[in-house]
Design a protein around this motif. Structure first.
Motif, PDB file in Angstrom:
ATOM      1  N   GLU A 183      -3.536   8.036  -7.132  1.00 26.20           N
ATOM      2  CA  GLU A 183      -3.807   8.529  -5.938  1.00 26.20           C
ATOM      3  C   GLU A 183      -2.470   8.613  -4.942  1.00 26.20           C
ATOM      4  N   VAL A 184      -2.491   9.784  -4.229  1.00 23.93           N
ATOM      5  CA  VAL A 184      -1.172  10.050  -3.529  1.00 23.93           C
ATOM      6  C   VAL A 184      -1.418   9.188  -2.240  1.00 23.93           C
ATOM      7  N   ARG A 185      -2.574   9.102  -1.517  1.00 27.73           N
ATOM      8  CA  ARG A 185      -2.685   8.805  -0.116  1.00 27.73           C
ATOM      9  C   ARG A 185      -3.554   7.445  -0.390  1.00 27.73           C
ATOM     10  N   GLY A 186      -3.036   6.279   0.088  1.00 29.50           N
ATOM     11  CA  GLY A 186      -3.856   5.128  -0.166  1.00 29.50           C
ATOM     12  C   GLY A 186      -3.349   4.652  -1.482  1.00 29.50           C
ATOM     13  N   SER A 203      18.464  -1.695 -12.016  1.00 29.98           N
ATOM     14  CA  SER A 203      17.391  -0.741 -12.414  1.00 29.98           C
ATOM     15  C   SER A 203      16.392  -0.803 -11.236  1.00 29.98           C
ATOM     16  N   TRP A 204      15.587   0.456 -11.050  1.00 31.80           N
ATOM     17  CA  TRP A 204      14.492   0.337 -10.187  1.00 31.80           C
ATOM     18  C   TRP A 204      13.406   0.975 -11.373  1.00 31.80           C
ATOM     19  N   PHE A 205      12.131   0.174 -11.258  1.00 33.85           N
ATOM     20  CA  PHE A 205      11.214   0.702 -12.002  1.00 33.85           C
ATOM     21  C   PHE A 205       9.728   0.870 -11.184  1.00 33.85           C
ATOM     22  N   PRO A 206       9.271   1.820 -11.053  1.00 37.71           N
ATOM     23  CA  PRO A 206       8.069   1.875 -10.082  1.00 37.71           C
ATOM     24  C   PRO A 206       6.730   2.241 -10.996  1.00 37.71           C
ATOM     25  N   PRO A 233      14.120  -3.685 -17.985  1.00 34.37           N
ATOM     26  CA  PRO A 233      13.746  -3.195 -16.464  1.00 34.37           C
ATOM     27  C   PRO A 233      12.494  -3.692 -15.661  1.00 34.37           C
ATOM     28  N   THR A 234      11.481  -4.385 -16.575  1.00 32.92           N
ATOM     29  CA  THR A 234      10.257  -5.133 -16.167  1.00 32.92           C
ATOM     30  C   THR A 234      10.687  -6.567 -16.146  1.00 32.92           C
ATOM     31  N   GLY A 262      18.224  -1.235  -4.858  1.00 29.97           N
ATOM     32  CA  GLY A 262      18.841  -0.858  -6.088  1.00 29.97           C
ATOM     33  C   GLY A 262      20.206  -0.300  -5.865  1.00 29.97           C
ATOM     34  N   GLN A 300      14.067   1.134  -3.792  1.00 34.19           N
ATOM     35  CA  GLN A 300      15.531   2.087  -4.078  1.00 34.19           C
ATOM     36  C   GLN A 300      16.564   1.670  -3.325  1.00 34.19           C
ATOM     37  N   LEU A 306       0.848  -1.286  -0.017  1.00 31.75           N
ATOM     38  CA  LEU A 306      -0.073  -0.084  -0.131  1.00 31.75           C
ATOM     39  C   LEU A 306       0.780   1.138   0.137  1.00 31.75           C
TER      40      LEU A 306
END
Lengths: 198, 361, 70, 181
Positions: free
Chosen positions: D42-45, D34-37, D62-63, D23, D20, D10
């Protein structure tokens, strides 16, 4: 109907001119309306386009993660004013209602704050009045709503509300700037809704 | 150069911004749009303390015209945006191409058309290599495929822009922008102003002719002359800066062609080529305008088939087919809207392409 | 439908901003000790009998996740 | 050597920061990484995931289709993603929140009561560290010391007061992982 960033008033103009009897409104943030869409809002207001604008002013670009907006207060830190906004670098915060109040076109202009229950009720009343102006064919209506952005202000929701009441309303006074015809003569941000139970 | 380079673990956006500073950019004009916001934020943080200017424009239209002004005034200047914002900048891009002015533009491409989404896409290939506004001008277009290359290419883009008096577009994407990788930083250093004899600005009386920056040419021949000069620039750039990398079998049956993030997927496919049972090689352009026509043409005479992988519906593949001129079959694997093929899907398509071309597997 | 006024919080949509708790004139709303699926501790009614159904909680809720029956 | 780690949880659980860190620690250990987000809007939750590739050769994509290891921090992540694990892969779950997770044959499961560990340490923000400690010990891709050293480098000085808590969480996670093997 989704419009490009800032172009809401132009798209709404197109819709309203095709369907004059439909209720048309735009919902715009401060980055959208006061930055990239400044030309569109000024000209729609100047033409007295018969639609309603709901303008959310939280003094920051929220959806793109908290950059400085034209309405960001002097000294306010954002992700693109990391040392606080200065007038020397970025100019002064723009007061949209006051600016539009110089034009002949608008029928209704008000600024409200979404902070306390009485102020929220007052805001509802202004929004209602702006839509009534549209239904009566009186022309362009805009309601600016000072609202919070706890995430990018770095405050909890309650602190953010206090920040509006303590700081933001000083620069952005709550007022009904224009009500033509002046059917409901009242100051914004104070009056209780008639028949309210509170 | 014997400078010590600091190795850091940073995002593509930060590497791009720092690349701009290392390349001599001291003037940045921009407007927020996801997924590249970390670039203007980085510039707002880092430029003023070193005497540079960061300014948030009221729109992308304003930002590109601030770039236009700053470039004509002689500055190494840059803006960054993402697809819908770049579309808004096309007026300014066209004016700069018409006025023969250098600038560096970074596009972290996202899904489209329209507002689209903020996920990865490569669908601004035409916008960058063909359609930078109206008229005949084109953007020199660099296609990095890693955080390190975003940094290096952005830094190097200023030099290229000045050399050809042309816009250089760095074509990134939403994944390259947000992913983090190790990156060796090019040291910042004081740089001489680029010395543009055509720039406007203060000068002593009699020191030089007054300069006029202009893209209005009522005279037909004068307007044509601008276009001819631009074409000469592009021919020179094709001879001097066309760049690509190859990876994989020295005797390939199938050649993969891809740029940017797609090239990363294809690199993954080449690493697992034995699963496809085909000898595989990747050719990835580092520049797409100018385009590596020559190596692709050469391979087209030696391989059984080519497979193009791109995150758009068939834009980049057109340039590959123009280079191949029918010498071998060129197939396309494309996804859009934020979707990407998996490495396994690339390999499956390689098998299919190889079978169609009669490669014994 | 029961006759007694009450406020009903949609726990899944609550983001624990606490504005309803702050503004409730009777102090009948509190934070739950269980998280919702998004990791927030949603607001719940503690003292149903004391709720007058005044609607202030619903008025101030930015997530529009409170319904008031009366 | 090639390790593809997928993490999900979450927003607010520290998924990306932990990713990170892995990485960064990989880079400090001399690997290509590599780090891939992928964030939810939504910022919260909302859910938060990232993929980290560590390799002594090219990183390439990177995936990852089938990660060789996974760290899953909440119920919905476990439901959504556990099935993608590679054959013979390592699955690490936060057993404080995830009660049940299906594990394919041949895969290893390590359950870390990460919220409980963080509560015992008295620092809510060490949940992710307990899981990363378990991951390091479980895969052997990096040592717990590698991770701790890089964490110190990554953290701004003012957060160094939390280093003992973080270190403790890393070690507790690692210890449970070692005992599980």
């Amino acid at each position: 109907m989704q419009a490009a960033h800032g172009r809401g008033p132009a798209v709404a103009t197109g819709i309203k001119r095709v369907h004059p009897d439909s209720v048309v409104f735009t919902y715009q943030g401060d980055g959208d309306l006061a930055s990239i869409g400044m030309a569109e809002i000024v000209h729609a207001a100047s033409r007295g386009e018969n639609f309603t604008v709901i303008f959310i002013n939280n003094a920051v670009f929220g959806m793109t993660q908290g950059q400085m907006a034209p309405t960001t207060l002097i000294g306010q830190k954002t992700t693109t004013s990391p040392r606080g906004r200065t007038a020397a670098e970025a100019g002064w915060p723009i007061r949209i209602c006051e600016l539009l109040d110089t034009l002949e076109g608008p029928a209704y202009i008000a600024r409200e704050a979404l902070t306390t229950p009485p102020r929220i009720r007052s805001a509802k009343k202004s929004i209602r009045r702006a839509f009534e102006a549209q239904l009566a064919g009186e022309g362009f209506g805009i309601v600016e709503l000072l609202s919070t952005c706890p995430t990018w202000w770095g405050m909890d929701p309650l602190e953010a509300i206090r920040h509006i009441d303590d700081t933001m309303v000083e620069h952005y006074p709550l007022r009904v700037f224009r009500d033509r015809p002046a059917a409901h003569d009242r100051p914004a941000g104070q009056q209780e809704e008639a028949g309210s139970d509170a | 150069m014997n400078e010590e380079r600091r190795r850091v673990f940073i995002s593509g956006n930060e590497a791009t911004a720092e690349g701009g500073i290392a390349g001599g950019c001291r003037h940045f004009f921009g407007y927020p749009i996801t997924p590249q916001n970390k670039i203007p934020e980085y510039m707002a943080e880092h430029l003023p303390p070193i005497g540079g200017v960061y300014l948030q424009a009221e729109s992308e239209v304003a930002a590109i015209n601030m770039v236009y002004g700053a470039s004509s005034a002689g500055a190494r200047v840059m803006t960054t945006s993402s697809s819908p914002g770049i579309a808004l900048m096309q007026e300014g891009l066209s004016y700069m191409l018409g006025s023969e002015l250098p600038a560096v533009i970074v596009n972290m491409v996202r899904g489209g058309p329209g507002l689209g989404n903020v996920a990865v896409a490569q669908s601004d290939y035409w916008l960058s290599t063909r359609g930078a506004g109206h008229g005949d001008g084109r953007c020199i277009t660099l296609t990095p495929y890693s955080v390190q290359e975003l940094h290096n290419f952005t830094a190097g883009a200023f030099e290229i822009a000045d050399r050809y008096q042309n816009i250089v577009m760095v074509l990134g994407d939403a994944i390259l922008a947000t992913m983090m990788e190790p990156c060796e930083l090019i040291p910042r250093r004081e740089m001489e102003p680029p010395g543009r004899p055509y720039a406007v600005g203060p000068h002593e009386a009699g020191e030089r002719e007054r300069n006029i920056v202009n893209s209005l040419w009522v005279d037909f021949d004068a307007m044509e002359a601008v276009n001819i000069r631009n074409e000469e620039r592009y021919a020179r750039a094709a001879a001097e800066i066309t760049d690509w990398e190859e990876f994989g079998s020295d005797d390939p049956q199938v050649l993969l062609c891809a740029y940017g993030i797609s090239a990363r997927l294809c690199e993954g496919a080449v690493m697992r080529a034995e699963e496809a049972g085909v000898r595989l090689r990747l050719l990835r352009p580092k520049t797409v305008f100018p385009f590596p026509t020559v190596p692709i043409r050469e391979w087209s005479e030696r391989v059984d088939a080519m497979l193009v992988v791109e995150l758009s519906m068939g834009q980049f593949v057109e340039d590959v087919r123009l280079a191949v001129e029918g010498r071998c079959p060129v197939d396309l694997l494309s996804r859009a809207g934020g979707n990407m093929p998996t490495v396994s899907e690339v390999l499956a398509k390689v098998r299919e392409v190889a079978a169609k071309a009669g490669v014994a597997v | 439908m029961i006759a007694m006024p009450k406020a009903k919080v949609d726990a899944e949509r609550c983001r624990q901003c606490m504005l309803c708790v702050e503004f409730c004139p009777r102090g009948v709303l509190v934070v739950s000790d269980q998280t919702n699926s998004r990791g927030f501790y949603p607001v719940v009614m503690r003292d149903e009998e004391k709720c007058t159904g005044c609607g202030i909680c619903a008025l101030v809720c930015p997530s529009v996740c409170i319904e008031v029956y009366r | 050597m090639r390790e593809e780690l997928f993490m999900a949880g979450l927003g607010g659980q520290g998924v990306n920061l932990a990713g990170q860190l892995v990485g960064r620690a990989g880079m400090d250990a001399g690997l290509n990484v590599s780090w891939f987000p992928i964030y939810s809007p939504e910022v919260r939750g909302g859910s938060s995931t990232c993929t980290i590739v560590l390799s002594d050769g090219r990183v390439g994509s990177p995936t990852s289709e089938h990660p060789s290891s996974m760290v899953l921090m909440d119920t919905s992540s476990a439901e959504c993603f556990a099935g993608n694990l590679a054959e013979g892969g390592l699955l690490i779950v936060n057993s404080s929140l995830i009660r049940h997770v299906p594990v394919s044959e041949g895969c290893r499961l390590i359950e870390i009561p990460a919220n409980q560990i963080a509560a015992e340490i008295g620092n809510d923000r060490t949940v992710n560290m307990a899981l990363i400690g378990a991951w390091a010990a479980g895969t052997g891709a990096l040592t717990v010391d590698d991770v701790a050293r890089s964490l110190r480098e990554m953290l701004p000085e003012r957060h160094h007061v939390h280093m003992p808590d973080n270190q403790l969480a890393l070690e507790r996670g690692a210890q449970i992982a070692r005992e599980a093997d």
